[in-house]
Enzyme design. Structure first.
Site, mmCIF file in Angstrom:
data_model
loop_
_atom_site.group_PDB
_atom_site.id
_atom_site.type_symbol
_atom_site.label_atom_id
_atom_site.label_comp_id
_atom_site.label_asym_id
_atom_site.label_seq_id
_atom_site.Cartn_x
_atom_site.Cartn_y
_atom_site.Cartn_z
ATOM 1 N N CYS A 1 0.830 -1.210 0.000
ATOM 2 C CA CYS A 1 0.000 0.000 0.000
ATOM 3 C C CYS A 1 0.869 1.267 0.000
ATOM 4 O O CYS A 1 1.449 1.610 -1.025
ATOM 5 C CB CYS A 1 -0.974 -0.026 1.180
ATOM 6 S SG CYS A 1 -2.372 1.110 0.955
ATOM 7 N N HIS B 1 -3.795 -5.168 0.676
ATOM 8 C CA HIS B 1 -3.261 -5.651 1.954
ATOM 9 C C HIS B 1 -3.343 -7.177 2.016
ATOM 10 O O HIS B 1 -4.413 -7.739 2.251
ATOM 11 C CB HIS B 1 -4.045 -5.043 3.123
ATOM 12 C CG HIS B 1 -3.769 -3.595 3.320
ATOM 13 N ND1 HIS B 1 -2.724 -3.133 4.094
ATOM 14 C CD2 HIS B 1 -4.384 -2.494 2.823
ATOM 15 C CE1 HIS B 1 -2.707 -1.811 4.088
ATOM 16 N NE2 HIS B 1 -3.698 -1.398 3.316
ATOM 17 N N GLU C 1 -2.186 -9.041 4.295
ATOM 18 C CA GLU C 1 -2.183 -9.517 5.674
ATOM 19 C C GLU C 1 -3.575 -9.683 6.273
ATOM 20 O O GLU C 1 -3.743 -10.372 7.275
ATOM 21 C CB GLU C 1 -1.361 -8.567 6.559
ATOM 22 C CG GLU C 1 -1.950 -7.175 6.747
ATOM 23 C CD GLU C 1 -1.569 -6.183 5.662
ATOM 24 O OE1 GLU C 1 -1.679 -4.967 5.892
ATOM 25 O OE2 GLU C 1 -1.183 -6.618 4.560
#
Length: 509
Positions: free
Chosen positions: A79, A167, A169
């Protein structure tokens, strides 16, 4: 030393999730703030740049010197990290036509690129940004797009530099863990050897070397962290570990005796110290949450200082500090603002001649449990809900009194006992009751009452960094509410907290 990864934190709410996903792949990693990078870059095999609430285009953009990293180490920008590499290395970042948040699907993928090995077109990813990369940095190529974001991912030719606008994660990025695995294992060639057994063996060896024949004092709480810390240290130094369990007057009902009982048979040298009056007196008239935490922290130090003088040769104080404590307690301008202070972080005053040993300070809560399991600790202890160091002091909003502690202990006991009786305890990560500084009108029998309101809180989580409220059955909540109101004098209203973290914290103070 195992292969390790450096995560450079630009203040994203998801940075800790990146670390947890990396650890789940049995790869050791550390988070360091972008503006406090006092690290040896050569000791890390790969670098990840986190997201950020800031924009690379703004005057207050967060800057970092990548001269020791880019082109020299495998690098993944996430990002803000992706936008930073683009913006400062020949590309162009512009405001998005619309703010790009939430679910998206990868509409095209360079299947020959190592980062997207075994990732299919249509894979769902999670976006969270208001800028977009219009032009890629020098010598780059686009390796993935979504319907709205052309340059959703790119790589730089002849360098192990990869960048993704989404993202990986977060849970909503379905192949996020695989993408991280591709970067760490396939690209950076990291050996995934960060296992509980390896950690235990290494930590026990380090404690032996660090402590030698000195004696160590450990403050036991009965919780997972201090229990695992105690067993690790005991394996290293045996009878030279002296465990102290302090009754601060803010424990759960009967907890002082229950905790002392549960350690019988574990071979630990445990002493119980009843300092409840000392703590409650110190807290008299204090309402501010931070002040309460600091008073309790200092009171613990006072008690341990007094107890340490009774142990000849005590030179170390052991603590069950874990990684979220460390992360949340680092105060850095901008990204890592302190959420709350922790009484077991930050060292000891000069007058206390004890050094600190914190064997768990680089572990997340779920990792602590895995280490405990590898050490043979009983499930009953490992599955115990987390309980805050300051205890009920931060669940009693406002000032503390013996009567308020009594009320909350009774309410909490009914709630936790109910969870156990209904086989709900293990489905909840943490639960507790909060005494509100609110009185409300009620009717009991034919009499009007004006009494306290309590809130019940139960959350699902893995390490406390994020949490969702638990949808407990209405029938259960009804039963618990009735028991509380009928049996706890001073309470006439019960509410249930349905806030998630973020934005709300798990504890109310």
């Amino acid at each position: 030393m195992e292969d390790k990864v450096l995560i450079i934190d630009f203040g994203s709410q998801y940075t800790q999730l990146i670390a947890r996903r990396v650890r789940e792949l049995f790869v050791y990693c550390e988070i360091h703030p972008y503006n406090n990078l006092d690290v040896d870059f050569d000791s890390f095999k790969a670098i990840i740049l986190s997201g950020s609430p800031f924009s690379v285009r703004s005057d207050d953009a967060l800057h970092i010197d990548l001269s020791n990293i880019k082109g020299k180490k495998p690098l993944l920008g996430v990002c803000y990290g992706a936008q930073y590499i683009a913006h400062f290395f020949g590309g162009k970042v512009i405001p998005s036509n619309k703010r790009e948040y939430g679910r998206a699907k990868l509409t095209s993928i360079d299947s020959n690129n190592k980062l997207f090995n075994k990732v299919e077109v249509g894979s769902q990813v999670w976006m969270s940004h208001s800028d977009t990369i219009e032009n890629l940095p020098t010598n780059s190529k686009c390796i993935a797009s979504t319907q709205d974001v052309k340059n959703a991912a790119y790589s730089i030719e002849d360098e192990d530099v990869y960048a993704i606008q989404f993202h990986p994660e977060v849970y909503h990025s379905k192949d996020g863990k695989r993408i991280l695995e591709n970067f760490l294992i396939n690209i950076a060639k990291i050996n995934p050897d960060w296992t509980p057994d390896v950690f235990s063996e290494k930590t026990i060896s380090e404690i032996k070397e660090k402590v030698g024949d000195d004696k160590v004092i450990l403050g036991l709480s009965g919780g997972v962290d201090s229990t695992v810390a105690a067993v690790l240290i005991h394996k290293a130094i045996k009878e030279n570990l002296h465990c102290i369990f302090v009754n601060n007057g803010l424990l759960r009902k009967n907890e002082f005796n229950d905790v002392l009982d549960q350690y019988k048979g574990m071979g630990l040298n445990v002493k119980g110290v009843d300092a409840s009056k000392y703590f409650i007196d110190k807290l008299s008239g204090v309402s501010d949450p931070e002040q309460k935490r600091k008073i309790i922290g200092k009171a613990f130090v006072d008690v341990f200082d007094q107890e340490s003088k009774l142990i000849n040769g005590a030179k170390w104080l052991a603590q069950g500090t874990i990684y979220p404590d460390v992360i949340e307690s680092i105060s850095v301008k901008g990204p890592s603002a302190t959420i709350k202070s922790h009484h077991n972080v930050g060292g000891l005053p000069d007058f206390m001649k004890l050094s600190v040993v914190e064997p768990l300070k680089m572990l997340f809560k779920d990792e602590v449990r895995r280490v405990g399991k590898s050490l043979g600790i009983e499930n009953k202890l490992l599955k115990r809900h987390p309980f805050p160091g300051p205890g009920l002091a931060i669940r009693i909003l406002g000032d503390i009194s013996n009567e308020k502690v009594r009320i909350l202990q009774e309410v909490d006991h009914i709630f936790i006992s109910g969870l156990l009786d209904h086989d709900l305890y293990d489905k909840v990560w943490q639960a507790g009751a909060i005494l509100l500084p609110v009185k409300s009108v009620g009717v009991m029998g034919d009499e009007r009452t004006y009494e306290q309101c309590v809130a019940l809180r139960a959350v699902e989580s893995t390490d406390g960094m994020t949490a969702d409220w638990v949808n407990l059955p209405y029938e259960f909540l009804q039963e618990v509410s009735n028991k509380i109101i009928n049996n706890v004098k001073g309470v006439n209203r019960v509410v249930y907290d349905i806030s998630s973290k973020p934005p709300a914290t798990i504890e109310w103070e």
